[in-house]
Enzyme design. Structure first.
Site, PDB file in Angstrom:
ATOM      1  CB  SER A 173      84.583 -17.610 -42.417  1.00 34.31           C
ATOM      2  OG  SER A 173      84.615 -16.984 -43.681  1.00 34.31           O
ATOM      3  CE1 TYR A 186      88.702 -14.481 -40.785  1.00 38.17           C
ATOM      4  CE2 TYR A 186      87.945 -15.256 -42.935  1.00 38.17           C
ATOM      5  CZ  TYR A 186      87.666 -14.794 -41.663  1.00 38.17           C
ATOM      6  OH  TYR A 186      86.359 -14.649 -41.258  1.00 38.17           O
TER       7      TYR A 186
END
Length: 301
Positions: A173, A186
């Site tokens: 990501s 995350y």
């Protein structure tokens, strides 16, 4: 140290050659490799990026091995892949469970064959500050988003090593390159995923297994429903189809790092070079926003 600096100085004449070579690659299309007949395993294939990636590999006449914890979702993906003309095998696998990964890998080898393209895509995200993120949620974030990459790669890499052929794809990501408030677990797991990709790439080179390629995908917010009401000033929320088109092109042309949108690569570079104060101003301009649970109560609020 002086000896090292001298050796770096002696390399400087080679730098313009590398720059010109990189610039030429921007304008000369790289040949796309064929993946026809390859056995492709995709984790998290029951939804979003994983599902769309499976569809694209099906169109390329690959044999699909689809893993997901959601039985209905993964079977739906498999059915569509078969409709597209590919052989597809659906497995219900909990990627937060190491033993489930290893036992499922044994089944795949016995029932389907040796995986030659591994797409580590499964992921979880909790949008909350540190205080509102429960301990089991933090543990699961790391189990799925990074530890699973170790277990799947350990399971399928040995056969790739024997033939010096394969491709390992890490779906990370943009949050693996920059910190984002209320995505602490995350971001941490995606930083680890980017590090996994980079270190694995170097390790394969050191072991002289350069026939095994690696690719890391780092997209901005994607419209998959995992994060509610996401947005930034960098542009609209990405659609899975757009991201997967970039991913497939990157795999077929053996790109090591894929940013979507591509402007993220420049921002990542700028973050390393800019003064801290200017970087803080730039972050405010980017205006990352989404719905989050805040456990910490600020005074006066």
């Amino acid at each position: 140290m002086i000896k090292f600096l001298l050796s770096v100085f002696l390399l400087l004449p080679f730098l313009p050659v590398c720059i010109v070579e990189s610039l030429l690659k921007l304008f000369i299309p790289k040949k796309r490799k064929s993946v026809t007949g390859e056995i492709v395993l995709i984790t998290g294939a029951g939804h979003g990026i994983g599902r769309q990636t499976a569809y694209e590999f099906a169109k390329l006449k690959c044999k699909l091995v689809l893993w997901d914890i959601n039985k209905h979702g993964v079977e739906e993906t498999a059915a569509e892949c078969k409709r597209l003309g590919a052989k597809a095998h659906a497995f219900v696998v909990d990627c937060s469970n190491r033993e489930d990964i290893y036992s499922s890998a044994k089944k795949v080898k016995a029932e389907v064959g040796d995986v030659s393209i591994l797409v580590n895509n499964a992921g979880v995200v909790y949008t909350s500050d540190l205080f509102a993120t429960q301990d089991p949620q933090i543990e699961k974030t790391f189990e799925v988003n990074i530890l699973a990459h170790f277990w799947t790669t350990k399971a399928f890499l040995p056969e790739m090593m024997k033939s010096n052929h394969g491709h390992i794809v890490t779906v990370a990501s943009a949050a693996g390159h920059t910190g984002v408030p209320f995505l602490l677990a995350y971001c941490s797991s995606k930083f680890a995923a980017v590090g996994f990709h980079k270190a694995l790439t170097e390790e394969l080179s050191a072991l002289e297994r350069t026939g095994i390629k690696t690719t890391c995908l780092c997209p901005n917010f994607i419209n998959t429903g995992f994060i509610k009401n996401p947005g930034t000033s960098l542009g609209p929320t990405l659609e899975p189809e757009e991201v997967v088109n970039k991913l497939i092109d990157g795999i077929l042309t053996e790109q090591k790092m894929i940013f979507v949108p591509s402007s993220l690569s420049l921002l990542s570079l700028m973050e390393k070079m800019l003064p801290e104060r200017f970087e803080a101003i730039l972050r405010r301009k980017i205006d990352i926003r989404f719905d989050a649970v805040i456990g910490y109560k600020m005074k006066g609020k």
